[in-house]
Design a protein around this motif. Structure first.
Motif, PDB file in Angstrom:
ATOM      1  N   UNK A  11       0.847  -1.183   0.000  1.00 23.66           N
ATOM      2  CA  UNK A  11       0.000   0.000   0.000  1.00 23.66           C
ATOM      3  C   UNK A  11       0.884   1.235   0.000  1.00 23.66           C
ATOM      4  N   UNK A  12       0.571   2.164  -0.875  1.00 26.46           N
ATOM      5  CA  UNK A  12       1.290   3.435  -0.935  1.00 26.46           C
ATOM      6  C   UNK A  12       0.359   4.559  -0.528  1.00 26.46           C
ATOM      7  N   UNK A  13       0.921   5.560   0.097  1.00 28.69           N
ATOM      8  CA  UNK A  13       0.237   6.836   0.265  1.00 28.69           C
ATOM      9  C   UNK A  13       0.982   7.804  -0.638  1.00 28.69           C
ATOM     10  N   UNK A  14       0.225   8.588  -1.389  1.00 22.59           N
ATOM     11  CA  UNK A  14       0.816   9.437  -2.428  1.00 22.59           C
ATOM     12  C   UNK A  14       0.188  10.824  -2.433  1.00 22.59           C
ATOM     13  N   UNK A  15       0.822  11.712  -3.187  1.00 24.60           N
ATOM     14  CA  UNK A  15       0.305  13.076  -3.333  1.00 24.60           C
ATOM     15  C   UNK A  15      -0.293  13.303  -4.716  1.00 24.60           C
ATOM     16  N   UNK A  19       0.944   7.696 -12.227  1.00 24.21           N
ATOM     17  CA  UNK A  19       2.042   6.738 -12.059  1.00 24.21           C
ATOM     18  C   UNK A  19       3.290   7.394 -11.480  1.00 24.21           C
ATOM     19  N   UNK A  20       3.504   8.657 -11.817  1.00 21.99           N
ATOM     20  CA  UNK A  20       4.700   9.366 -11.345  1.00 21.99           C
ATOM     21  C   UNK A  20       4.428  10.216 -10.102  1.00 21.99           C
ATOM     22  N   UNK A  21       3.473   9.798  -9.295  1.00 26.85           N
ATOM     23  CA  UNK A  21       3.107  10.534  -8.074  1.00 26.85           C
ATOM     24  C   UNK A  21       4.256  10.574  -7.076  1.00 26.85           C
ATOM     25  N   UNK A  22       4.307  11.644  -6.304  1.00 28.60           N
ATOM     26  CA  UNK A  22       5.215  11.667  -5.154  1.00 28.60           C
ATOM     27  C   UNK A  22       4.647  10.700  -4.123  1.00 28.60           C
ATOM     28  N   UNK A  23       5.510   9.841  -3.639  1.00 31.17           N
ATOM     29  CA  UNK A  23       5.115   8.805  -2.684  1.00 31.17           C
ATOM     30  C   UNK A  23       5.553   9.252  -1.292  1.00 31.17           C
ATOM     31  N   UNK A  24       4.587   9.306  -0.382  1.00 32.07           N
ATOM     32  CA  UNK A  24       4.917   9.690   0.991  1.00 32.07           C
ATOM     33  C   UNK A  24       5.304   8.478   1.825  1.00 32.07           C
ATOM     34  N   UNK A  42       8.748   6.023   5.434  1.00 28.59           N
ATOM     35  CA  UNK A  42       8.318   7.369   5.061  1.00 28.59           C
ATOM     36  C   UNK A  42       9.397   7.983   4.194  1.00 28.59           C
ATOM     37  N   UNK A  43       8.976   8.587   3.094  1.00 25.35           N
ATOM     38  CA  UNK A  43       9.917   9.135   2.123  1.00 25.35           C
ATOM     39  C   UNK A  43       9.929  10.656   2.152  1.00 25.35           C
ATOM     40  N   UNK A  44      11.107  11.193   1.956  1.00 28.29           N
ATOM     41  CA  UNK A  44      11.265  12.638   1.790  1.00 28.29           C
ATOM     42  C   UNK A  44      10.553  13.035   0.510  1.00 28.29           C
ATOM     43  N   UNK A  45       9.610  13.930   0.592  1.00 32.87           N
ATOM     44  CA  UNK A  45       8.870  14.339  -0.608  1.00 32.87           C
ATOM     45  C   UNK A  45       9.333  15.687  -1.155  1.00 32.87           C
ATOM     46  N   UNK A  46      10.214  16.365  -0.435  1.00 27.61           N
ATOM     47  CA  UNK A  46      10.633  17.701  -0.876  1.00 27.61           C
ATOM     48  C   UNK A  46      11.867  17.681  -1.765  1.00 27.61           C
ATOM     49  N   UNK A  75       6.411  12.955   9.439  1.00 28.03           N
ATOM     50  CA  UNK A  75       7.290  11.784   9.271  1.00 28.03           C
ATOM     51  C   UNK A  75       8.074  11.882   7.966  1.00 28.03           C
ATOM     52  N   UNK A  76       7.443  12.415   6.932  1.00 28.43           N
ATOM     53  CA  UNK A  76       8.131  12.585   5.641  1.00 28.43           C
ATOM     54  C   UNK A  76       9.237  13.629   5.741  1.00 28.43           C
ATOM     55  N   UNK A  77       9.055  14.616   6.609  1.00 27.14           N
ATOM     56  CA  UNK A  77      10.096  15.633   6.788  1.00 27.14           C
ATOM     57  C   UNK A  77      11.387  14.992   7.279  1.00 27.14           C
ATOM     58  N   UNK A  78      11.268  13.898   8.018  1.00 24.21           N
ATOM     59  CA  UNK A  78      12.429  13.134   8.485  1.00 24.21           C
ATOM     60  C   UNK A  78      12.635  11.868   7.658  1.00 24.21           C
ATOM     61  N   UNK A  79      11.914  11.770   6.540  1.00 25.79           N
ATOM     62  CA  UNK A  79      11.948  10.557   5.731  1.00 25.79           C
ATOM     63  C   UNK A  79      13.241  10.382   4.951  1.00 25.79           C
ATOM     64  N   UNK A  80      13.400   9.170   4.440  1.00 25.03           N
ATOM     65  CA  UNK A  80      14.586   8.834   3.658  1.00 25.03           C
ATOM     66  C   UNK A  80      14.356   9.221   2.195  1.00 25.03           C
ATOM     67  N   UNK A  81      15.426   9.256   1.430  1.00 23.35           N
ATOM     68  CA  UNK A  81      15.290   9.549   0.006  1.00 23.35           C
ATOM     69  C   UNK A  81      14.498   8.432  -0.671  1.00 23.35           C
ATOM     70  N   UNK A  82      13.925   8.745  -1.812  1.00 27.99           N
ATOM     71  CA  UNK A  82      13.179   7.742  -2.564  1.00 27.99           C
ATOM     72  C   UNK A  82      14.065   6.527  -2.846  1.00 27.99           C
ATOM     73  N   UNK A  83      15.286   6.756  -3.282  1.00 26.59           N
ATOM     74  CA  UNK A  83      16.201   5.657  -3.612  1.00 26.59           C
ATOM     75  C   UNK A  83      16.458   4.769  -2.382  1.00 26.59           C
ATOM     76  N   UNK A  84      16.742   5.384  -1.228  1.00 26.36           N
ATOM     77  CA  UNK A  84      16.990   4.608  -0.016  1.00 26.36           C
ATOM     78  C   UNK A  84      15.743   3.849   0.423  1.00 26.36           C
ATOM     79  N   UNK A  85      14.579   4.460   0.263  1.00 24.43           N
ATOM     80  CA  UNK A  85      13.328   3.777   0.597  1.00 24.43           C
ATOM     81  C   UNK A  85      13.082   2.578  -0.303  1.00 24.43           C
ATOM     82  N   UNK A  86      13.352   2.746  -1.590  1.00 23.67           N
ATOM     83  CA  UNK A  86      13.188   1.633  -2.530  1.00 23.67           C
ATOM     84  C   UNK A  86      14.157   0.496  -2.215  1.00 23.67           C
TER      85      UNK A  86
END
Length: 188
Positions: A11-15, A19-24, A42-46, A75-86
């Motif tokens: 399950x993803x939460x997104x903005x 398909x290319x949504x920012x994933x939180x 939790x992923x960094x979205x900024x 939580x996203x403010x302290x989240x990891x990069x998309x690459x690290x999350x993947x």
């Protein structure tokens, strides 16, 4: 020992709903040897997803969720990069199985969670930890059970729109629906 399927609910939460949504948040759940295994990240979205889409309508919807949205964004403010999350998700996913398990990713719809995660992997030059033909869809499974008249609602536990809780609920639905469909098979 013969191969068996091990469903992994994602399950993803997104903005956005593209398909290319920012994933939180990436959430997942699987049952391994009777034990529930979960993943949440939790992923960094900024900074790490600047090239991914934010939809104003999705943001409006999230803001109506009040405290849940605020907590997720904190939580996203302290989240990891998309690459690290993947990479973290990929590592978790792969370690679930053994040589006899065929891990199958399940999403709550054919074009959302699994498809978006596949897009995220590819946009980072990575392959998803499954083959494209392995993806499964909970909504289709539910529709089949309804069509056969064997669908029974699974009581909801946890928080709606919390990726980990949603993944757990979806896994419980997958398990229940598969059993209902097996029971509905004509006896030979």
């Amino acid at each position: 020992m013969s191969e068996y399927e091990l469903p992994v609910s994602i399950d993803l939460e997104t903005l956005s709903v593209r398909q290319d949504a920012r994933i939180t948040t990436i959430g997942a759940a699987a049952r391994v040897n009777g034990e529930l295994e979960t993943f949440v990240c939790y992923l960094d979205v900024k900074t790490s997803q600047r090239d991914r889409h934010i939809d104003p309508n999705t943001l409006t919807w999230w803001r109506k969720q009040g405290e849940l949205f605020d907590q997720m964004m904190a939580r996203c403010a302290d989240g990891v990069s998309m690459r690290d999350g993947l990479l973290a998700f990929q590592s978790w996913y792969i370690q679930l199985g053994d040589k006899d398990a065929r891990l199958t990713p399940w999403g709550n719809g054919s074009s959302f969670d699994v498809a978006m995660l596949e897009h995220a992997f590819r946009s980072h030059g990575m392959q998803p930890p499954w083959a494209f033909w392995m993806a499964r869809d909970l909504r289709t499974l539910k529709a089949l059970a309804e069509d056969l008249g064997v669908y029974t609602k699974v009581e909801r536990e946890g928080t709606h729109h919390d990726a980990r809780d949603d993944a757990i609920h979806q896994l419980r639905m997958i398990e229940t629906l598969k059993e209902q469909l097996k029971a509905a098979r004509p006896q030979q």
